[in-house]
Design a protein around this motif. Structure first.
Motif, short mmCIF file in Angstrom:
data_model
loop_
_atom_site.label_atom_id
_atom_site.label_comp_id
_atom_site.label_asym_id
_atom_site.label_seq_id
_atom_site.Cartn_x
_atom_site.Cartn_y
_atom_site.Cartn_z
N GLU A 134 -6.31 -10.14 -1.84
CA GLU A 134 -6.55 -9.65 -3.21
C GLU A 134 -5.41 -8.78 -3.73
OE1 GLU A 134 -9.10 -10.68 -5.02
OE2 GLU A 134 -9.76 -11.88 -3.32
N GLY A 135 -4.51 -8.36 -2.86
CA GLY A 135 -3.45 -7.45 -3.28
C GLY A 135 -4.00 -6.05 -3.45
N VAL A 136 -4.04 -5.30 -2.35
CA VAL A 136 -4.66 -3.97 -2.36
C VAL A 136 -3.61 -2.91 -2.69
CG1 VAL A 136 -6.05 -2.30 -1.09
CG2 VAL A 136 -6.25 -4.75 -0.58
N MET B 186 0.83 -1.20 0.00
CA MET B 186 0.00 0.00 0.00
C MET B 186 0.87 1.25 0.00
SD MET B 186 -3.21 -0.73 2.50
CE MET B 186 -4.30 -2.13 2.24
N SER B 187 0.27 2.36 -0.44
CA SER B 187 0.97 3.63 -0.45
C SER B 187 -0.01 4.73 -0.09
CB SER B 187 1.59 3.89 -1.82
OG SER B 187 0.59 3.94 -2.80
N ALA B 188 0.41 5.99 -0.25
CA ALA B 188 -0.42 7.17 0.04
C ALA B 188 -0.55 7.37 1.55
CB ALA B 188 -1.80 7.07 -0.59
N THR B 189 -0.41 8.62 1.97
CA THR B 189 -0.48 8.96 3.39
C THR B 189 -1.85 9.51 3.72
OG1 THR B 189 1.87 9.48 3.44
CG2 THR B 189 0.51 10.36 5.22
N VAL B 190 -2.49 8.92 4.72
CA VAL B 190 -3.81 9.35 5.14
C VAL B 190 -3.78 9.54 6.65
CG1 VAL B 190 -6.23 8.72 5.31
CG2 VAL B 190 -4.94 8.10 3.27
N LEU B 191 -4.27 10.68 7.11
CA LEU B 191 -4.31 10.95 8.52
C LEU B 191 -5.61 10.43 9.12
CD1 LEU B 191 -3.04 14.64 8.52
CD2 LEU B 191 -1.71 12.57 8.94
N HIS B 192 -5.55 9.99 10.37
CA HIS B 192 -6.75 9.52 11.06
C HIS B 192 -7.77 10.65 11.15
CE1 HIS B 192 -5.65 5.49 12.61
NE2 HIS B 192 -4.42 5.94 12.52
N GLY B 193 -9.02 10.31 10.90
CA GLY B 193 -10.08 11.29 11.04
C GLY B 193 -10.28 12.21 9.86
N PRO C 75 -7.94 3.90 7.30
CA PRO C 75 -8.50 3.38 6.06
C PRO C 75 -7.66 2.27 5.44
CG PRO C 75 -8.67 5.76 6.10
CD PRO C 75 -7.86 5.37 7.31
N HIS C 76 -6.33 2.41 5.45
CA HIS C 76 -5.46 1.38 4.91
C HIS C 76 -5.66 0.06 5.64
CE1 HIS C 76 -3.52 5.06 3.57
NE2 HIS C 76 -2.79 4.36 2.72
N ASP C 77 -5.76 0.15 6.97
CA ASP C 77 -5.91 -1.07 7.77
C ASP C 77 -7.26 -1.74 7.50
OD1 ASP C 77 -3.43 -0.58 8.86
OD2 ASP C 77 -4.24 0.45 10.63
N LEU C 78 -8.29 -0.95 7.31
CA LEU C 78 -9.60 -1.52 7.01
C LEU C 78 -9.56 -2.25 5.67
CD1 LEU C 78 -12.59 -1.99 7.42
CD2 LEU C 78 -13.03 0.34 6.60
#
Length: 311
Positions: free
Chosen positions: A235-237, A1-8, A224-227
């Motif tokens: 599946e290779g996300v 996985m890639s891309a940085t997403v902040l919680h909330g 979101p990544h963990d979900l």
């Protein structure tokens, strides 16, 4: 996985399930849902359907390239007459519902069929402000949820296999509204050449999507990544850059004034309060704009001049 997403963060997070060649978008609207739904005292059923429409609008617009405003509207002849969500190409989102409170509160079962009655789902991309066109799609409102109506649109108009799960509700602590969802689509021309194999891949990922719970979708502690990894790790996300969403409204004093100028002089005069002022309230965000007696006189004068020019 890639891309940085902040919680909330409020976002649309595109992703690809590489094994099945299925594309998807995860939507989380925490600040936006609370902003839209807290601006009005909607009945619970209206709030939940508007929250669902916010998620569907975000999941749809995440696949579009446009400059202007995307609008998702439900027009009905039931207790809820209109429900609309707008989102700009910059990710600014708002929503609104027009309804008969007494009729809504009398409903024993509040689903899309009983709330909206016979109606239509209207999808609009308006790029006229930048010299583009107005594009619109309409589908009859069938089924017991707004999600079913959107699936009907994709099946009939786009002919793209689509699955969606949405969730909404108030946070246990603080009572803030939250909304979220995941949409999957099997894109034409991608994946296995054998139709039977493509069909098997599609059925498998839809079964995995069906395992997600409302608690997981709305859990602010679950990244979101963990979900996505929890649901689709076999599946290779592959995750792409997120598209940020923020709550907001395009209303302004200037727009309120322009709106008043669309009415005939007699109707403008009839809107005046005892002190000669007029108050205009935005249906989306509930912000009020008050024009005092002098401002109203200037508006009336301009409107009279326009009517004289038109003859």
């Amino acid at each position: 996985m890639s891309a940085t997403v902040l919680h909330g963060e409020d976002l649309v997070l595109p992703f690809l399930l590489e094994r099945a060649s299925v594309r998807g978008r995860l939507v989380r609207l925490f600040r936006t849902a609370d902003y839209v739904l807290s601006a009005h005292r909607y009945p619970e059923a209206v709030s939940r359907h508007l929250a669902e429409l916010l998620v569907l609008g975000a999941s749809f617009v995440g696949a579009l390239k446009f400059e202007g405003v995307f609008s998702l509207q439900v027009r009905g002849n039931g207790p809820v007459r209109l429900m609309v969500v707008d989102v700009t190409n910059d990710g600014v989102m708002r929503g609104y519902a027009s309804f008969d409170r007494a009729r809504v509160e009398k409903l024993a079962k509040a689903n899309a069929a009983t709330l909206f009655g016979g109606g239509v789902l209207v999808l609009t991309v308006d790029q006229r402000a930048v010299g583009g066109d107005l594009q619109q799609g309409i589908v009859r409102l069938d089924g017991e949820s707004l999600s079913e109506a959107l699936l009907t649109y994709f099946r009939q108009s786009e002919q793209i296999p689509t699955a969606v799960r949405t969730a909404s509700g108030r946070a246990p602590l603080g009572g803030r509204w939250r909304a979220a969802g995941i949409l999957l689509q099997a894109m034409p021309g991608e994946g296995a050449r054998d139709p039977a194999e493509r069909g098997e891949h599609w059925r498998r990922v839809v079964m995995l999507l069906d395992t997600v719970t409302e608690e997981e979708l709305l859990d602010e502690r679950l990244a979101p990544h963990d979900l996505l990894f929890r649901l689709f790790h076999e599946e290779g996300v592959r995750v792409f850059d997120p598209w940020r969403i923020e709550p907001g409204c395009s209303c302004s004093e200037e727009r309120a004034r322009d709106m008043l100028l669309q009415f005939p002089v007699e109707e403008i005069a009839g809107m005046r309060r005892d002190d000669g002022s007029i108050e205009v309230t935005c249906q989306f965000c509930s912000r009020s704009y008050v024009f005092d007696r002098e401002a109203v006189e200037r508006i009336l004068g301009e409107r009279r001049r326009r009517e004289e020019v038109r003859g």
